[in-house]
Design an enzyme around this catalytic site. Structure first.
Site, short mmCIF file in Angstrom:
data_model
loop_
_atom_site.label_atom_id
_atom_site.label_comp_id
_atom_site.label_asym_id
_atom_site.label_seq_id
_atom_site.Cartn_x
_atom_site.Cartn_y
_atom_site.Cartn_z
N LYS A 1 0.82 -1.22 0.00
CA LYS A 1 0.00 0.00 0.00
C LYS A 1 0.85 1.27 0.00
CE LYS A 1 -4.25 -1.96 1.89
NZ LYS A 1 -3.86 -3.38 2.14
C1 LIG Z 1 -4.59 -4.50 1.64
C2 LIG Z 1 -3.83 -5.78 1.64
C3 LIG Z 1 -4.20 -6.88 0.81
C4 LIG Z 1 -5.43 -6.86 -0.05
O1 LIG Z 1 -5.32 -5.98 -1.18
P1 LIG Z 1 -6.61 -5.53 -1.97
O2 LIG Z 1 -6.14 -4.50 -2.93
O3 LIG Z 1 -7.57 -4.99 -0.94
O4 LIG Z 1 -7.16 -6.74 -2.64
C5 LIG Z 1 -3.40 -8.00 0.81
N1 LIG Z 1 -2.31 -8.09 1.60
C6 LIG Z 1 -1.93 -7.08 2.42
C7 LIG Z 1 -0.74 -7.26 3.28
C8 LIG Z 1 -2.68 -5.90 2.46
O5 LIG Z 1 -2.30 -4.91 3.30
#
Ligand SMILES: *Cc1c(COP(=O)(O)O)cnc(C)c1O
Length: 437
Positions: free
Chosen positions: A107
């Site tokens: 993210k």
């Molecule tokens: C947010 C997140 C996900 C999921 O990603 P999406 O875009 O919501 O499908 C998977 N793994 C981690 C570690 C995350 O922080």
């Protein structure tokens, strides 16, 4: 480039408005009106390019009509102050490590890009007013957003989180920063935090006195830049001589990450197919099997950032393929795993290969183990560093794991937060008293 709503009931908007508003007026998600194919010679030579050079080219395709080239290049290079290396885990299975950013999860890419793009737009026309970003978090989003915006001039971030309901590692990643980041510890649960944020956006008095925006994960400026590392992941397997029949596997919750990969595919990325790996929240998996989408209440799992019972970005997946289930199911395979399967995969992978998975990446690894066919190369997205889930991971793999220095630094910092009740009038008067304009 214009952005339209997946609900199709309101006019298209500019990139600037899509970024500042986050959500369309009809509650739909914004989508770019066109997805441009990249030229063949870009793919022929991609294995010689760095993540940053690839990203500059991809960003130009998305945002080049709306952001000046030199500014866009700066935004991209400043966002990607770290790499996304591909590591071989075992024969034919590779990990695309997305945890080398400041908060050790993928993210970081979207949050850092969005902060810089927002700064570019408001620098142009906010008249010197501070833009206030409000974000509610149950843990991970808060740290990525807070760190993405840290020190970005002209922006103040308020992170609302439920008191006592986020892990100490998560909490320290947004409460120890200071500067333009304020952590607000709400006496309530995550839904209360979300309600406070939503009420603030709807409050006329607040909006007349302060410039408010959200940094929700559905924001186009957070979601589209995730395409960068799909191209880089492909480039790296190609450089290893494994660029044919590549299968990309994405641990998925709200489906923003995989949607960015699907957009990369529409731009010409030569990936054979995708796998969406779910935990016990198997709504998309069931959709692939039956063609029916039945949202459910989310259940708590080891891979908690994927605990989503009604993935927002499903609307974008449908949009990309005109809602055709057979097209979606032929390009994307699904898998869903229980906590015991996730734990077992983490343990076995470590014992067999020495590679330590986090619980989210473990879903991706396991899906490839099940679904990869002879002759294919599997690339799963390792979406977070295992040390973010230290106790869980150590408990499962049975050995101590190193905590990266940048995470230790957060843990050493001093917690600063503002205690808040879950009543909106309290939050409102706090914001009014502290707004800087
Ligand atoms: C947010 C997140 C996900 C999921 O990603 P999406 O875009 O919501 O499908 C998977 N793994 C981690 C570690 C995350 O922080």
């Amino acid at each position: 480039m214009k952005y339209y709503s997946t609900n199709h009931t309101v006019p298209e908007v500019t990139l600037r408005d899509a970024v500042v508003k986050g959500l369309a007026a009809d509650r739909g998600l914004f989508m770019p009106e066109r997805i441009k194919k990249l030229p063949e010679d870009f793919f022929n030579n991609i294995n010689k390019l760095s993540l940053q050079d690839i990203a500059v080219r991809v960003a130009e395709s998305f945002f080049g009509e709306d952001v000046e080239p030199a500014a866009l290049e700066n935004i991209v290079r400043d966002t990607l102050s770290f790499d996304t290396p591909v590591v071989e885990v075992e024969k034919d299975i590779y990990s695309l490590e997305l945890f080398h950013g400041p908060t050790l999860a993928f993210k970081d890419v979207g949050a850092r890009f969005m902060a810089r793009l927002l700064q570019y737009f408001i620098g142009k026309d906010s008249g010197g007013k501070t833009v206030n970003v409000l974000v509610a978090t149950s843990g991970d989003t808060g740290s990525a957003v807070a760190n993405g915006f840290l020190g970005v001039e002209g922006i103040h971030v308020y992170v609302l989180y439920p008191k006592g309901k986020v892990s100490p590692i998560q909490e320290c990643q947004f409460t120890t920063l200071g500067r333009n980041i304020t952590a607000i510890e709400v006496d309530g649960n995550f839904d209360d935090c979300q309600r406070l944020v939503k009420s603030a956006f709807l409050d006329d008095e607040l909006n007349s006195k302060m410039l408010l925006t959200s940094a929700n994960s559905i924001n186009v400026a957070r979601f589209l830049p995730q395409a960068f590392y799909y191209f880089s992941g492909y480039a790296q397997v190609k450089a290893k001589g494994k660029g044919e029949d590549v299968v990309v596997c994405v641990p998925s919750g709200n489906f923003g990450n995989i949607t960015a990969g699907l957009i990369a595919h529409k731009m010409g990325l030569p990936v054979k197919r995708f796998i969406a790996a779910n935990n016990a929240n198997d709504i998309f998996y069931n959709y692939l099997q039956t063609g029916e989408y039945n949202p459910k209440a989310s259940v708590q799992t080891l891979a908690n950032a994927m605990d989503v019972g009604d993935p927002s970005n499903f609307a974008r997946v449908l949009e990309l393929y005109a809602g055709k289930h057979e097209v979606i199911a032929s390009l994307i395979d699904g898998a869903a795993f229980s906590d015991s399967q996730i734990a077992d995969a983490m343990k076995k992978c470590y014992e067999k290969t020495g590679y330590v998975l986090d619980p989210h990446g473990a879903c991706g690894y396991l899906a490839l183990k099940q679904l990869l066919k002879e002759g294919e190369t599997g690339l799963f997205l390792e979406t977070a560093h295992p040390a973010k889930f230290h106790d869980t991971v150590v408990g499962i793999v049975g050995k101590e794991i190193d905590i990266p220095e940048r995470l230790q630094d957060f843990m050493k910092g001093e917690k600063q937060s503002v205690a808040m009740s879950s009543d909106f009038p309290d939050f409102k008067s706090y914001l009014l008293a502290h707004s800087k304009d």
